[in-house]
Design a protein around this motif. Structure first.
Motif, PDB file in Angstrom:
ATOM      1  N   ALA A   1      36.095  44.161  43.291  1.00 44.70           N
ATOM      2  CA  ALA A   1      36.535  42.805  43.625  1.00 44.70           C
ATOM      3  C   ALA A   1      35.602  41.749  43.050  1.00 44.70           C
ATOM      4  O   ALA A   1      36.027  40.619  42.776  1.00 44.70           O
ATOM      5  CB  ALA A   1      36.624  42.653  45.153  1.00 44.70           C
ATOM      6  N   GLU A   2      34.323  42.102  42.849  1.00 47.16           N
ATOM      7  CA  GLU A   2      33.386  41.101  42.351  1.00 47.16           C
ATOM      8  C   GLU A   2      33.554  40.801  40.862  1.00 47.16           C
ATOM      9  O   GLU A   2      32.984  39.831  40.342  1.00 47.16           O
ATOM     10  CB  GLU A   2      31.936  41.534  42.619  1.00 47.16           C
ATOM     11  N   MET A   3      34.322  41.606  40.145  1.00 50.19           N
ATOM     12  CA  MET A   3      34.577  41.309  38.736  1.00 50.19           C
ATOM     13  C   MET A   3      35.464  40.075  38.628  1.00 50.19           C
ATOM     14  O   MET A   3      36.473  39.953  39.326  1.00 50.19           O
ATOM     15  CB  MET A   3      35.243  42.494  38.036  1.00 50.19           C
ATOM     16  N   GLN A   4      35.085  39.163  37.728  1.00 50.55           N
ATOM     17  CA  GLN A   4      35.847  37.930  37.546  1.00 50.55           C
ATOM     18  C   GLN A   4      36.857  38.036  36.410  1.00 50.55           C
ATOM     19  O   GLN A   4      37.738  37.180  36.293  1.00 50.55           O
ATOM     20  CB  GLN A   4      34.885  36.766  37.313  1.00 50.55           C
ATOM     21  N   GLY A   5      36.719  39.049  35.566  1.00 50.81           N
ATOM     22  CA  GLY A   5      37.765  39.353  34.614  1.00 50.81           C
ATOM     23  C   GLY A   5      38.885  40.114  35.301  1.00 50.81           C
ATOM     24  O   GLY A   5      38.770  40.507  36.464  1.00 50.81           O
TER      25      GLY A   5
END
Length: 452
Positions: free
Chosen positions: A310-314
């Motif tokens: 979830a912390e990935m912004q892509g």
């Protein structure tokens, strides 16, 4: 069985080099999947690399410029693939550590290691020195990109009986810093000098006339190495079980937009090749909607059947392979540092860019106030030679794009800024080129402690 994954990563390769100089990459793109408009989230080395390892924006990881260390708490592709039982390996240039050789705690979780933090300083074209897991120097024989490709093929051979994830990071086609030259293999510069010149470089000058032969010679040798890697996978009966992704950290404007090679809002800096082959990508065709290389980490995890954190912004662009009309942002967001503190978006047609005039480009990761700086109509001006910012004829378009840029800045985790309009420019936009290039020439660039 989960697929193997190899990322082939070049340094400073323009998107428009894919074609006659790269038959292996072109074939891979044609038979696999090609993102025809792929942009880096930050057109300079370390920030682009941090984003590609983590799927997070440079201002989120803190690596918003060179000479910043990737924080040890950041989770990289190596952590995610390693947790799923993959053997993980890194070969080549890292540029996310604070010293040379790279301490084990600053290697982003990679198990196998044969790399240098700043490969351009530990090697030259025919003398490649990297460091192993024990931080002992290793001299790899051959031309530099060949030497690294040989090491990659050895890694594949050593791990062919288990799932593996390998990140192979070249220096080419980057310049050799201490001589400001592009050393190609013997005979390659002569073969390609005068063969090709993109319209932006032909119009704006810079140093391309001096360096293009060596640059293309490096690109050609990289492509030959890619062919050898694919042949090696085929010979080990791994080709159909291995995802191979090919991309770069940023492009190269050859000192036309500022005093060096990247760090600008133009496609010459931002746009990179991006092609994939293997399970999930063979026969995928072309992804025509703009994507960012920050989307590559979640895409690779998704293709391997692993959860996307979830912390990935892509975000994974696999849905676009199944349905070109799938839900997807209409614009790519990017940040610029070191030359200026800038923020921008690129759509299929428009480029909109704002600069924080009072911010320090080395020390300030972001700003609360920006001014509209550039607006390009890419449908009619694909090489960004006419800046439309400030013209009344395009004020409505600029206002709409400004709102989208502010939204993307906030979505990236930054505070909502104020973006002032560009200074009014009377006259007809098609009658005059970008005033920065026409009146002042390339801007000087301050790089702080590390110029790469």
């Amino acid at each position: 069985m989960r697929p193997n994954v190899i990322v082939v990563f070049t340094d400073q390769q323009r998107w428009d080099t894919v074609g006659p100089f790269t038959p292996n990459l072109e074939r891979m793109a044609r038979n696999g999947t090609q993102a025809t408009v792929a942009l880096t989230p930050q057109p300079v080395c370390a920030p682009a690399r941090a984003a590609l390892q983590t799927g997070r924006y440079p201002t989120t990881t803190g690596v918003y410029r060179n000479a910043r260390v990737l924080p040890p708490e950041e989770r990289t592709l190596a952590h995610h693939f390693g947790a799923a039982g993959y053997a993980t390996g890194y070969i080549g240039k890292w540029h996310l550590a604070g010293s040379e050789p790279v301490p084990s705690e600053q290697r982003g979780g990679y198990q196998s290691w044969l790399a240098a933090n700043a490969l351009e300083h530990t090697s030259d074209a025919y003398r490649t020195i990297v460091y192993d897991e024990a931080n002992d120097p290793v001299l790899l024989p051959g031309y530099r990109s060949d030497a690294l490709m040989d090491a990659a093929i050895r890694f594949v051979a050593d791990h062919h009986e288990e799932p593996f994830y390998l990140f192979l990071s070249f220096l080419e086609p980057h310049h050799q810093n201490e001589v400001d030259n592009y050393p190609a293999p013997d005979g390659y510069e002569e073969r390609y000098q005068g063969r090709w010149m993109p319209p932006d470089l032909a119009a704006l000058g810079g140093t391309a006339h001096q360096h293009m032969g060596g640059y293309l010679g490096q690109v050609k040798r990289l492509d030959e190495g890619l062919g050898r890697l694919l042949d090696a996978l085929r010979s080990m009966d791994l080709l159909d079980d291995t995802i191979v992704a090919y991309t770069s950290d940023h492009g190269n404007h050859f000192k036309t937009r500022n005093g060096e090679y990247k760090r600008s809002c133009h496609d010459a800096s931002l746009r990179v090749p991006l092609a994939l082959r293997g399970p999930g990508f063979d026969g995928g065709g072309a992804v025509s909607r703009p994507v960012s290389t920050i989307d590559l980490p979640p895409t690779l995890l998704d293709a391997a059947g692993l959860p996307v954190p979830a912390e990935m912004q892509g975000r994974s662009f696999l849905p676009l392979l199944r349905d070109a009309r799938a839900d997807w942002p209409e614009e790519v967001f990017f940040q610029v540092s070191e030359s200026e503190v800038g923020r921008g978006i690129r759509t299929s047609r428009w480029k909109y860019y704002a600069v924080a005039e009072d911010a320090d480009p080395w020390d300030d990761p972001a700003a609360s106030r920006y001014r509209e700086h550039a607006l390009y109509d890419l449908a009619n001006d694909p090489y960004e030679l006419v800046n439309l910012a400030g013209f009344p004829s395009h004020a409505g378009t600029a206002a709409e794009l400004k709102g989208r840029l502010v939204r993307r800045i906030v979505e990236a985790g930054e505070a909502e800024p104020v973006i002032e309009p560009a200074v009014d420019r009377p006259g007809h936009p098609q009658a005059m080129p970008d005033p920065e290039v026409r009146l002042r020439g390339p801007k000087p660039v301050r790089f702080g402690h590390q110029r790469t």
